[in-house]
Design a protein around this motif. Structure first.
Motif, short mmCIF file in Angstrom:
data_model
loop_
_atom_site.label_atom_id
_atom_site.label_comp_id
_atom_site.label_asym_id
_atom_site.label_seq_id
_atom_site.Cartn_x
_atom_site.Cartn_y
_atom_site.Cartn_z
N UNK A 274 0.81 -1.21 0.00
CA UNK A 274 0.00 0.00 0.00
C UNK A 274 0.85 1.27 0.00
N UNK A 275 2.14 1.11 -0.19
CA UNK A 275 3.00 2.26 -0.44
C UNK A 275 3.38 3.09 0.76
N UNK A 276 3.32 2.53 1.97
CA UNK A 276 3.77 3.27 3.15
C UNK A 276 5.28 3.13 3.31
N UNK A 277 5.89 4.17 3.90
CA UNK A 277 7.34 4.14 4.13
C UNK A 277 7.72 3.37 5.37
N UNK A 278 6.78 3.08 6.22
CA UNK A 278 7.01 2.38 7.48
C UNK A 278 5.79 2.52 8.35
N UNK A 279 5.97 2.42 9.66
CA UNK A 279 4.83 2.54 10.58
C UNK A 279 5.16 3.51 11.70
N UNK A 280 4.10 4.08 12.27
CA UNK A 280 4.22 4.85 13.50
C UNK A 280 3.29 4.20 14.50
N UNK A 281 3.74 4.14 15.74
CA UNK A 281 2.99 3.42 16.77
C UNK A 281 3.04 4.20 18.07
N UNK A 282 1.91 4.26 18.76
CA UNK A 282 1.87 4.88 20.07
C UNK A 282 2.31 3.88 21.13
N UNK A 283 3.37 4.19 21.86
CA UNK A 283 3.89 3.31 22.92
C UNK A 283 3.30 3.75 24.25
N UNK A 284 2.69 2.82 24.95
CA UNK A 284 2.05 3.14 26.23
C UNK A 284 2.81 2.61 27.43
N UNK B 287 -4.40 9.99 19.41
CA UNK B 287 -4.69 9.60 18.03
C UNK B 287 -4.41 10.75 17.07
N UNK B 288 -4.76 11.96 17.48
CA UNK B 288 -4.50 13.12 16.63
C UNK B 288 -3.03 13.34 16.38
N UNK B 289 -2.23 13.17 17.40
CA UNK B 289 -0.78 13.32 17.26
C UNK B 289 -0.22 12.26 16.31
N UNK B 290 -0.63 11.02 16.50
CA UNK B 290 -0.13 9.94 15.66
C UNK B 290 -0.57 10.11 14.21
N UNK B 291 -1.81 10.55 14.01
CA UNK B 291 -2.29 10.76 12.65
C UNK B 291 -1.53 11.88 11.95
N UNK B 292 -1.15 12.92 12.71
CA UNK B 292 -0.39 14.01 12.13
C UNK B 292 0.98 13.52 11.66
N UNK B 293 1.64 12.70 12.48
CA UNK B 293 2.95 12.13 12.11
C UNK B 293 2.78 11.21 10.90
N UNK C 219 0.54 11.28 8.54
CA UNK C 219 0.30 12.04 7.32
C UNK C 219 1.58 12.71 6.81
N UNK C 220 2.34 13.29 7.72
CA UNK C 220 3.55 14.02 7.32
C UNK C 220 4.63 13.09 6.79
N UNK C 221 4.79 11.93 7.40
CA UNK C 221 5.92 11.05 7.07
C UNK C 221 5.53 9.85 6.20
N UNK D 55 -8.92 3.29 18.90
CA UNK D 55 -9.35 2.47 17.76
C UNK D 55 -8.79 2.98 16.44
N UNK D 56 -8.17 4.15 16.45
CA UNK D 56 -7.63 4.72 15.21
C UNK D 56 -6.48 3.87 14.68
N UNK D 57 -6.35 3.89 13.39
CA UNK D 57 -5.23 3.21 12.77
C UNK D 57 -5.56 2.76 11.36
N UNK D 58 -4.53 2.48 10.59
CA UNK D 58 -4.72 1.96 9.24
C UNK D 58 -4.73 0.43 9.24
N UNK D 59 -4.12 -0.17 10.24
CA UNK D 59 -4.01 -1.63 10.30
C UNK D 59 -3.85 -2.03 11.76
#
Length: 552
Positions: free
Chosen positions: A280-290, A378-384, A386-388, A412-416
């Motif tokens: 799907x053409x992504x450069x990698x992943x971003x993940x929220x670490x808790x 979720x908003x912070x992760x979505x911003x990253x 989109x930018x990267x 619940x946000x996420x692409x996968x």
């Protein structure tokens, strides 16, 4: 007399017919160099599987038919080839196998049994073929089984009666726990019923929520395993068959060992995630670490699947977040070698709370306060993301998704969602298995009580039964499809089963909004299990079953 048959276990991309043709040509040339007499691919390898509604597109149908001719031309002066694709006759479409030789399409066989349950809906697209007859190749009568046809005794019995001398099963069979053993058992039954050797070819690769695990194999006429290919990777086996008058028998080849269930699940998740990201053409992943086990395991899977350089993690502490969580998240990221950034959300929480106070009648509730945190994150992760151009990796598990212990538009946000089909107890088992191969998940993460840390002192078990108990009940309700009374009869508290069942059904509207994720069970949330959101079968007292972390 002997022949060499190349079994090609490869990955093909749905809809990318040009790329699939190039892959077929490259692998075919390897078989040519190895002096194979026949090259066998998997089901619908020309189009990729499952192509779903692409099949209804006339241009797609035409492209697939043209590709078939290109594949046929490859065989001019070379070995014959068995490939899978669609076949169109006016308004009728078949899932078919084609014997290509001498530069032409020599024969065709349509799939007889069309699966139409769980994730399969082939009757939406295809017309079932007639009971097949053997295909003649080099004087040998080949009995071809198209995936589902192997699971029924009638097709192989008919082929045997019609004179078939060898069974070849071409498949696109997705992984789920226990499926590899089930495939071999079904194949053994066909061999025992017919007395014919059987060559089984499966594809590999991730396709949306499905993961194809390969594991192709060869059975002799006594149902003995003569060869088994790797799982979750491309592989090739050259099978030498001899006929000294009693029938065609394969010579012994390489038999790859079977893997344990936990390792199979981990590898399925890795492959499913890797292919979803890359295709799907992504450069990698971003993940929220808790600092919890779900995000730690998801980060480990991502690092193993893509490489640490392609994984970016973010710790977003609030005033509620414990120091232990911050330390554990940082420790885990460092062990994995992935980047971690810290973005405190204090100011955002204050601003959001102040805005809500103008519309709330009184102070902001614990529920709204907790959900604000996860939505800010979720908003912070979505911003990253989109930018990267990074895929936002959701870390939710099946236990949470089942009972609605999630926040829409928040956690619940996420692409996968790589853990979407794994219960919490499975998450712990996977984390423990991964640590046996290098301790990348800090021990404290494995031992501390799970918590969303949405308010002071919260743990998951404040509002949920212990996960071992919850998951056992959910397994009976979801995978086994048992009713409340049937589950309670197995020794579970009736009140507990009723409550879990209510939570399960009330959360249906949330699950419809969840991201796709790797299917590992026989009953994943999605096309396997299709319950209506508006459902009057059981009256739900919606307010009674709400709990923190499960906002509307």
């Amino acid at each position: 007399m002997s022949v060499s048959i190349a079994l090609i276990q490869a990955a093909f991309t749905v809809g990318n017919i040009d790329a699939n043709l190039a892959r077929i040509a490259a692998l075919y040339q390897v078989a040519v160099i190895a002096k194979a007499d026949l090259v066998v691919f998997s089901e619908m390898n020309v189009t990729g599987y499952p192509p779903e509604d692409l099949i209804l597109n006339a241009a797609f149908q035409q492209s697939a038919m043209q590709a078939l001719e290109q594949c046929a031309r490859m065989t001019s002066g070379g070995p014959a080839m068995l490939i899978g694709s669609l076949w169109c006759e006016e308004e009728i479409v078949f899932n078919a196998i084609f014997l290509l030789q001498d530069g032409r399409v020599a024969a065709r066989q349509e799939k007889h049994h069309l699966p139409n349950d769980g994730v399969f809906d082939e009757r939406r697209y295809f017309t079932p073929g007639a009971m097949p007859e053997p295909l003649l190749w080099r004087g040998m009568k080949l009995g071809l089984l198209v995936c589902e046809d192997m699971w029924f005794a009638d097709v192989s019995a008919h082929l045997k009666h019609a004179g078939a001398e060898l069974l070849i099963a071409m498949n696109a069979s997705p992984f789920e726990t226990g499926k590899p053993d089930a495939r071999e058992r079904a194949a053994i039954s066909r061999v025992q019923e017919t007395g014919l050797a059987l060559l089984y070819v499966n594809q590999i690769g991730g396709q949306d929520e499905l993961v194809f695990d390969g594991g192709s194999f060869v059975l002799g006429r006594q149902a003995d395993i003569c060869a088994r290919l790797h799982v979750f990777r491309e592989d090739m086996e050259f099978v030498r068959l001899q006929n000294e008058g009693a029938g065609w028998s394969p010579l012994a080849g390489t038999v790859q060992p079977r893997l344990g269930d936990t390792e199979m699940i981990y590898r399925a998740m890795m492959l499913g995630l890797r292919d979803f990201v890359l295709r799907n053409g992504f450069a990698g992943v971003v993940i929220g670490m808790s600092g919890g086990i779900d995000s730690a395991l998801a980060a480990a899977l991502a690092s193993d699947a893509l490489g640490a350089a392609h994984v970016r993690s973010v710790m977003m502490p609030s005033p509620i977040t414990s120091d232990d969580s911050v330390e554990d998240a940082t420790d885990c990221a460092q062990r994995l070698g992935i980047r971690i950034d810290t973005v405190p959300i204090d100011l955002g929480m204050q601003a959001f709370g102040a805005m809500l106070e103008t519309v709330f009648d009184g102070p902001v509730s614990d529920l709204a306060f907790g959900d604000n945190q996860t939505r800010l994150r979720a908003g912070i992760l979505l911003a990253i993301s989109s930018k990267e151009n990074l895929l936002l990796l959701n870390t939710g598990n099946k236990s949470e998704m089942a009972v609605g212990y999630t926040t829409p538009y928040g956690d619940m946000c996420g692409h996968f969602a790589v853990l979407k089909d794994a219960y919490k107890t499975t998450v712990f088992a996977l984390a423990a298995w991964r640590n046996l191969h290098g301790e990348v998940i800090p021990p404290r993460i494995l031992s501390k009580p799970p918590s969303a840390e949405l308010y002071e002192g919260q743990t998951d078990q404040d509002t949920l039964p212990p996960y071992a108990l919850l998951d056992a009940v959910l397994h009976q309700l979801v995978e086994c499809r048992l009713g409340v009374d049937e589950v309670a009869a197995q020794g579970f508290s009736l009140s507990l089963v009723r409550r879990v069942n209510e939570l399960l059904h009330v959360a249906e509207y949330k699950r419809r909004q969840a991201p796709p994720g790797v299917k590992i069970s026989s009953m994943s949330f999605g096309r396997d299990r299709r319950y209506p959101i508006t459902n009057g079968w059981q009256v739900m007292e919606r307010n009674r079953v709400r709990h923190p972390g499960a906002a509307e």
